[in-house]
Design a protein around this motif. Structure first.
Motif, PDB file in Angstrom:
ATOM      1  N   ARG A  42      47.313  14.952 -28.582  1.00 24.89           N
ATOM      2  CA  ARG A  42      46.511  15.938 -27.864  1.00 24.89           C
ATOM      3  C   ARG A  42      45.070  15.454 -27.916  1.00 24.89           C
ATOM      4  NH1 ARG A  42      47.239  21.510 -26.930  1.00 24.89           N
ATOM      5  NH2 ARG A  42      45.445  22.323 -25.799  1.00 24.89           N
ATOM      6  N   ARG A  44      40.969  15.758 -26.395  1.00 21.15           N
ATOM      7  CA  ARG A  44      39.962  16.459 -25.608  1.00 21.15           C
ATOM      8  C   ARG A  44      38.827  15.471 -25.362  1.00 21.15           C
ATOM      9  NH1 ARG A  44      38.060  22.300 -27.179  1.00 21.15           N
ATOM     10  NH2 ARG A  44      37.547  21.311 -29.148  1.00 21.15           N
ATOM     11  N   SER A  66      34.573  17.424 -16.855  1.00 20.58           N
ATOM     12  CA  SER A  66      34.114  18.275 -17.952  1.00 20.58           C
ATOM     13  C   SER A  66      35.117  18.146 -19.094  1.00 20.58           C
ATOM     14  CB  SER A  66      33.985  19.727 -17.487  1.00 20.58           C
ATOM     15  OG  SER A  66      35.231  20.207 -17.023  1.00 20.58           O
ATOM     16  N   TRP A  67      34.755  18.689 -20.251  1.00 19.83           N
ATOM     17  CA  TRP A  67      35.660  18.597 -21.393  1.00 19.83           C
ATOM     18  C   TRP A  67      37.017  19.207 -21.026  1.00 19.83           C
ATOM     19  CZ3 TRP A  67      34.662  15.677 -25.445  1.00 19.83           C
ATOM     20  CH2 TRP A  67      33.348  15.439 -25.827  1.00 19.83           C
ATOM     21  N   SER A  68      38.065  18.406 -21.116  1.00 17.19           N
ATOM     22  CA  SER A  68      39.408  18.888 -20.803  1.00 17.19           C
ATOM     23  C   SER A  68      40.379  18.315 -21.813  1.00 17.19           C
ATOM     24  CB  SER A  68      39.827  18.460 -19.394  1.00 17.19           C
ATOM     25  OG  SER A  68      38.967  19.029 -18.429  1.00 17.19           O
ATOM     26  N   SER A  69      41.489  19.022 -21.983  1.00 19.24           N
ATOM     27  CA  SER A  69      42.502  18.592 -22.951  1.00 19.24           C
ATOM     28  C   SER A  69      43.718  18.025 -22.237  1.00 19.24           C
ATOM     29  CB  SER A  69      42.930  19.770 -23.821  1.00 19.24           C
ATOM     30  OG  SER A  69      41.843  20.236 -24.576  1.00 19.24           O
ATOM     31  N   ASN A  71      47.894  16.277 -23.077  1.00 17.87           N
ATOM     32  CA  ASN A  71      48.955  15.885 -24.002  1.00 17.87           C
ATOM     33  C   ASN A  71      49.580  14.586 -23.522  1.00 17.87           C
ATOM     34  OD1 ASN A  71      48.904  18.048 -25.851  1.00 17.87           O
ATOM     35  ND2 ASN A  71      49.890  19.345 -24.338  1.00 17.87           N
ATOM     36  N   TYR A  97      44.129  15.126 -31.758  1.00 13.53           N
ATOM     37  CA  TYR A  97      45.021  14.958 -32.912  1.00 13.53           C
ATOM     38  C   TYR A  97      46.409  14.565 -32.412  1.00 13.53           C
ATOM     39  CZ  TYR A  97      45.968  19.748 -31.389  1.00 13.53           C
ATOM     40  OH  TYR A  97      46.255  20.846 -30.631  1.00 13.53           O
ATOM     41  N   TYR A  99      50.712  14.981 -32.915  1.00 15.30           N
ATOM     42  CA  TYR A  99      51.749  15.861 -33.435  1.00 15.30           C
ATOM     43  C   TYR A  99      53.106  15.313 -33.013  1.00 15.30           C
ATOM     44  CZ  TYR A  99      51.541  17.805 -28.697  1.00 15.30           C
ATOM     45  OH  TYR A  99      51.543  17.963 -27.341  1.00 15.30           O
ATOM     46  N   TRP A 101      56.851  15.598 -31.359  1.00 18.69           N
ATOM     47  CA  TRP A 101      57.468  16.291 -30.231  1.00 18.69           C
ATOM     48  C   TRP A 101      58.971  16.066 -30.288  1.00 18.69           C
ATOM     49  CZ3 TRP A 101      56.018  20.092 -27.427  1.00 18.69           C
ATOM     50  CH2 TRP A 101      56.680  20.401 -26.252  1.00 18.69           C
TER      51      TRP A 101
ATOM     52  N   ARG B 184      35.822  28.860 -17.055  1.00 22.21           N
ATOM     53  CA  ARG B 184      36.705  28.905 -18.229  1.00 22.21           C
ATOM     54  C   ARG B 184      37.095  30.344 -18.563  1.00 22.21           C
ATOM     55  NH1 ARG B 184      35.122  24.082 -21.143  1.00 22.21           N
ATOM     56  NH2 ARG B 184      35.376  22.431 -19.599  1.00 22.21           N
ATOM     57  N   TYR B 217      42.552  26.514 -23.139  1.00 19.12           N
ATOM     58  CA  TYR B 217      43.642  25.598 -23.499  1.00 19.12           C
ATOM     59  C   TYR B 217      43.633  25.270 -24.992  1.00 19.12           C
ATOM     60  CZ  TYR B 217      45.608  24.797 -18.905  1.00 19.12           C
ATOM     61  OH  TYR B 217      46.272  24.972 -17.708  1.00 19.12           O
ATOM     62  N   ASP B 218      42.521  25.515 -25.665  1.00 15.96           N
ATOM     63  CA  ASP B 218      42.500  25.307 -27.118  1.00 15.96           C
ATOM     64  C   ASP B 218      43.549  26.183 -27.791  1.00 15.96           C
ATOM     65  OD1 ASP B 218      40.343  23.733 -26.556  1.00 15.96           O
ATOM     66  OD2 ASP B 218      38.833  25.148 -27.302  1.00 15.96           O
ATOM     67  N   VAL B 220      46.389  27.132 -26.456  1.00 10.26           N
ATOM     68  CA  VAL B 220      47.742  26.882 -25.959  1.00 10.26           C
ATOM     69  C   VAL B 220      48.565  26.125 -26.989  1.00 10.26           C
ATOM     70  CG1 VAL B 220      49.071  25.658 -24.207  1.00 10.26           C
ATOM     71  CG2 VAL B 220      47.112  27.058 -23.538  1.00 10.26           C
ATOM     72  N   GLY B 221      47.915  25.291 -27.772  1.00  4.21           N
ATOM     73  CA  GLY B 221      48.613  24.608 -28.848  1.00  4.21           C
ATOM     74  C   GLY B 221      49.570  23.548 -28.362  1.00  4.21           C
ATOM     75  N   VAL B 222      50.599  23.329 -29.181  1.00  2.82           N
ATOM     76  CA  VAL B 222      51.538  22.238 -28.897  1.00  2.82           C
ATOM     77  C   VAL B 222      52.382  22.591 -27.680  1.00  2.82           C
ATOM     78  CG1 VAL B 222      53.497  20.952 -29.780  1.00  2.82           C
ATOM     79  CG2 VAL B 222      51.574  21.500 -31.285  1.00  2.82           C
ATOM     80  N   LEU B 223      52.217  21.817 -26.668  1.00  4.65           N
ATOM     81  CA  LEU B 223      52.947  22.048 -25.423  1.00  4.65           C
ATOM     82  C   LEU B 223      52.942  20.723 -24.669  1.00  4.65           C
ATOM     83  CD1 LEU B 223      54.212  24.335 -23.639  1.00  4.65           C
ATOM     84  CD2 LEU B 223      51.974  24.523 -22.552  1.00  4.65           C
ATOM     85  N   TRP B 228      53.698  22.026 -19.851  1.00  4.56           N
ATOM     86  CA  TRP B 228      52.275  21.687 -19.775  1.00  4.56           C
ATOM     87  C   TRP B 228      51.852  21.508 -18.316  1.00  4.56           C
ATOM     88  CZ3 TRP B 228      47.959  21.470 -22.671  1.00  4.56           C
ATOM     89  CH2 TRP B 228      46.899  20.678 -22.238  1.00  4.56           C
ATOM     90  N   GLN B 237      42.578  22.983 -15.365  1.00  3.07           N
ATOM     91  CA  GLN B 237      41.470  22.998 -16.333  1.00  3.07           C
ATOM     92  C   GLN B 237      40.112  22.810 -15.669  1.00  3.07           C
ATOM     93  OE1 GLN B 237      42.073  21.154 -20.256  1.00  3.07           O
ATOM     94  NE2 GLN B 237      44.069  20.477 -19.506  1.00  3.07           N
TER      95      GLN B 237
END
Lengths: 103, 257
Positions: A42, A44, A66-69, A71, A97, A99, A101, B184, B217-218, B220-223, B228, B237
């Protein structure tokens, strides 16, 4: 002669010390153990981004204004190092980070 | 209008120690003086790219890989100390012909368009990347590992060729931060509507203080995978079309996959 060469060398070294890449540079990295499961990262980021899993092999990249996340799921199990890089933007450490899956 | 410091932070790699830089500069000077041979680039492992010292390689899109890599792209190495060498030792000059964002406002860049063009540029150069379902990146699953470093070099060049203006070196105004904050906040409602629990947004002051990092989205966690993608397509986003086409009060437009 020797003095002038010395002056040139000092000047060149000064340039080498002050002139660096104009690029910004952000990174975050780590190691994850996921057994038989896949590893996901994940991240950002802002602007250009590159995800490497393991850390020497790029598997994803892109751009965000812009700041985006995001996976990134990889089909790799076991212990893997990961790394997220940005050369023109930045990587947000707390928002980046790895994780595991499940299959 | 009050200007706000540009985004910064994250985990930055520390710069090289001065003595190391000094030593490298010294070695560079010695090697430059010791030989007058032309600089020779590296040959990518397992690729069909040729080594060339011919400068420049701006190619129009549309050719196949063999023509472009063998005859077009000039492969070299990064200057000493260039951070991009951490990604790949190979450098390729910027690849043009896919779009030019240089005249636009950095704040209004459409990330989805940038990633579509990046994907097309990579595909045209023979790398089978796919656009992510969230529209914010490309996946390299089908690129052979022996071509990974070359693909990274081409990807850097594709992005450079788009000449996306440097948002990081510009500064967001308070009005622009307020617009991002408004999006946002609207996005939080959208994500809640999809069944995810999202806490209330921080204050605008805190949002600005954190340089615009907060996102629903912070929470939303593990997805991953299709879940997703589905969430990102319903609640993108970033505004589809960029902040140039979205105003506070507008609805969140879905992303068409």
């Amino acid at each position: 002669m020797r003095r002038s060469v010395g002056i040139v060398m000092v000047a060149l070294m000064a340039i080498a010390l002050t002139a660096g890449p104009a690029l910004a540079y952000g990174s975050d990295s780590g190691t994850a153990y996921c057994g038989d499961n896949n590893i996901a990262v994940r991240s950002r980021t802002i602007k250009d981004w590159y995800v490497q899993v393991p850390s020497g092999s790029t598997i994803d990249n892109g751009y965000t204004a812009s700041w985006s996340s995001r996976n990134t799921v990889t089909l790799q199990s076991g212990t893997k190092s990961w790394r997220v890089l940005s050369f023109e933007g930045d990587v947000d450490g707390p928002g980046t980070y790895a994780y595991c899956w499940g299959q | 209008m009050k200007r706000v410091r540009p985004v910064a932070g994250g985990t930055r790699a520390a710069g090289p120690p001065r003595l190391l830089v000094l030593g490298l500069a010294w070695l560079f000077l010695l090697s430059a003086c010791a030989s007058d041979q032309p600089e020779v680039g590296v040959e990518p492992r397992g690729s069909s790219a040729v080594v060339s010292t011919v400068p420049g390689s701006t190619e129009p899109p549309g050719d196949d890989l063999s023509n472009r890599l063998v005859g077009g792209l000039t492969v070299g190495t990064w200057p000493a100390g260039d951070p991009r060498a951490q990604l790949t030792p190979i450098s390729v000059p910027p690849i043009g012909g896919y779009g030019d964002f240089s005249q636009g406002d950095p704040f209004e860049v459409d990330s989805f368009e940038v990633n579509r063009l990046l994907s097309r540029c990579m595909n045209d150069h023979g790398f089978a990347v796919t656009l992510h379902g969230d529209g914010l990146g490309i996946h390299w699953a089908d690129i052979p590992s022996e071509q990974n470093e070359l693909a990274a070099a081409v990807s850097i060049s594709c992005l450079e060729g788009l000449q996306v203006p440097d948002l990081a070196s510009s500064v967001l105004t308070l009005d622009q931060y307020a617009e991002v904050y408004a999006y946002r906040t609207e996005l939080a409602e959208c994500v809640r509507g999809e069944g995810y629990q999202v806490p209330d947004p921080p204050s605008l002051d805190l949002f600005v203080e954190e340089q615009g990092r907060w996102s629903p989205y912070d929470a939303v966690g593990v997805l991953a995978g299709s879940d997703w993608d589905r969430l990102n397509q319903t609640c993108p986003q970033e505004p589809v079309g960029g902040f140039g086409v979205w105003d506070p009060g507008d609805a969140i437009a879905p992303l068409q996959p």
